[in-house]
Enzyme design. Structure first.
Site: not given
Length: 464
Positions: A67, A334
């Site tokens: 990402e 995350h």
């Protein structure tokens, strides 16, 4: 592996001799949450990720990012880490890019981007998995002078689960993606190279995709090598509840269970009210000893040793739990998985003498085949309805054109033309998805089904 190989771009001269076989290898995998226009404070957070990588101790030598969608963010990280990670590759895929990048202390000899054949659906534009062209970014990195002193790095981000398994409508896609990356890692191990599989696999430990990867390639989940009794999901998940253990604290989730997602320490996973207060300047205290019901591990480092050299896992931990120094938010939604691999002087057993593939129980292959058959029926039904919609819109459009001839008012003619134009446009899109996309998806399913059947036959022969 993809047919096309690319020479590494934007490389710089390393500060140290890259041909000395290292005694240890520091590896980091991190999902950066760098969605353009959608991720809050995106560029500021990713710049800080670059700062943290640059000053990490021990210094990372191979990093896999997920990402990391924009060149701006990637180049900012490259600039900040070039003194320890002078080589890197940003991978292009799909319409909006795959968001994958690999950074390395040593030269990248070859790279490729393999796009998964089963990869979401274009009609789910609000989810975006199909449009970013998810796949496997791979890099062949030479860490020594020997012919097989090579690390093959595979960085990926599997399709997101939007419902709980087994009711997840994309579980077939994610299982097929796990199958593909397992094949790639197996082939790399058969070449005698060290293998690293990094990424956000969007699966919990010991799930079907997790077991498939470890069965059909020689790699192992590093966290479970060190902590084999760690959680197999969030405390609220049925798989973890079945173990009958107490709900772990937030501290234990990080230290023992490697939870990288939905952790109570992560500001992006706070409740709406907590986030609302936070953005107004009111922070919240998170008790590290309080129970954490939602934290789970979705991020992994898979590892297989190099032929003729014994590498072992020295340590593994969750990282990037710090906050931004001024924004005070977590650097990503995350946390990272970080590990140190240590080379031992004892020559290990050669991988060419090992069986590179073990097998799952036969009933597991039957489960996968049943999943494929169920999904195949669903997609064929979708295809029929989409093609029927296209045919109906063609008929309606012709009817509207004819009706215009007898239209008593201009505004009626306008409405008829507007309805026919919009309807035909929607019908054409549905026809293209039904006739072209679903057709290609069904063909990819056939290939996946054939490979699973082959594996089942081999498992039956091995068990006989």
């Amino acid at each position: 592996m993809a047919d096309q190989m690319a020479t590494i771009e934007d490389s710089q001269e390393p500060s140290a001799d890259p041909l000395d076989l290292p005694s240890s290898l520091r590896v980091i995998s991190l999902n950066c949450w760098g969605l353009k226009f959608l991720s809050k404070y995106r560029h500021a957070r990713l710049v800080e990720i670059g700062h943290q990588l640059a000053k990490a101790t021990p210094a990372p030598q191979i990093v896999g990012l997920q990402e990391c969608w924009t060149q701006q963010d990637y180049l900012a990280i490259r600039e900040l880490t070039k003194h320890i990670l002078p080589y890197g590759k940003f991978y292009w895929s799909g319409i909006f890019g795959g968001g994958l990048a690999i950074l390395s202390k040593w030269p990248i000899e070859e790279s490729s981007m393999f796009r998964y054949p089963l990869n979401g659906r274009p009609q789910a534009f609000f989810r975006g998995d199909w449009y970013v062209g998810k796949g496997v970014a791979s890099a062949r990195i030479r860490i020594g002078t020997g012919r097989k002193d090579v690390v093959e790095v595979f960085c990926t981000h599997l399709h997101a689960p939007y419902e709980r398994e087994p009711n997840d409508s994309y579980i077939c896609h994610r299982t097929a993606q796990a199958w593909e990356i397992a094949k790639m890692m197996r082939h790399a191990a058969e070449r005698g190279h060290m293998v690293l599989g990094l990424g956000d696999f969007n699966m919990i430990p010991l799930s079907l995709a997790h077991r498939l990867i470890e069965a059909h390639s020689p790699v192992k989940d590093i966290w479970r090598i060190v902590k084999p009794d760690s959680a197999v999901g969030a405390a609220e998940d049925s798989a973890e509840k079945a173990r009958g253990l107490v709900v772990p604290s937030s501290r234990m989730c990080l230290e023992e269970h490697g939870t990288t997602c939905d952790h109570r320490f992560n500001t992006w996973r706070w409740s709406k009210q907590m986030k609302k207060d936070f953005f107004k300047g009111k922070d919240s205290y998170i008790d590290p000893e309080a129970e954490d019901h939602r934290a789970k591990r979705l991020d992994y480092v898979f590892f297989a040793s190099q032929e003729g050299v014994r590498w072992q896992v020295q340590d593994v931990q969750v990282g990037f739990t710090m906050r931004h120094p001024t924004l005070l938010c977590s650097l990503s939604d995350h946390f990272s998985i970080e590990t140190t691999l240590v080379r031992h002087p004892t020559v290990g057993e050669k991988t060419e003498d090992k069986v590179m593939t073990s097998f799952l129980p036969v009933e597991t292959y039957d489960e996968i085949l049943a999943m494929v058959a169920k999904y195949n029926i669903r997609e064929r039904k979708q295809r029929r309805w989409r093609l029927r919609h296209f045919g109906a819109e063609v008929v309606i459009t012709i009817g509207c054109f004819i009706a215009v001839w007898w239209s008593p008012r201009n505004f009626v003619a306008f409405i008829l033309m507007l309805v026919s134009t919009l309807g035909l446009s929607a019908g054409v899109l549905d026809g293209l998805m039904g006739g072209l996309f679903v057709g290609s998806e069904i063909r990819a399913l056939k290939e996946f089904e054939y490979e699973v059947r082959l594996a089942k036959e081999q498992a039956l022969r091995a068990a006989a």
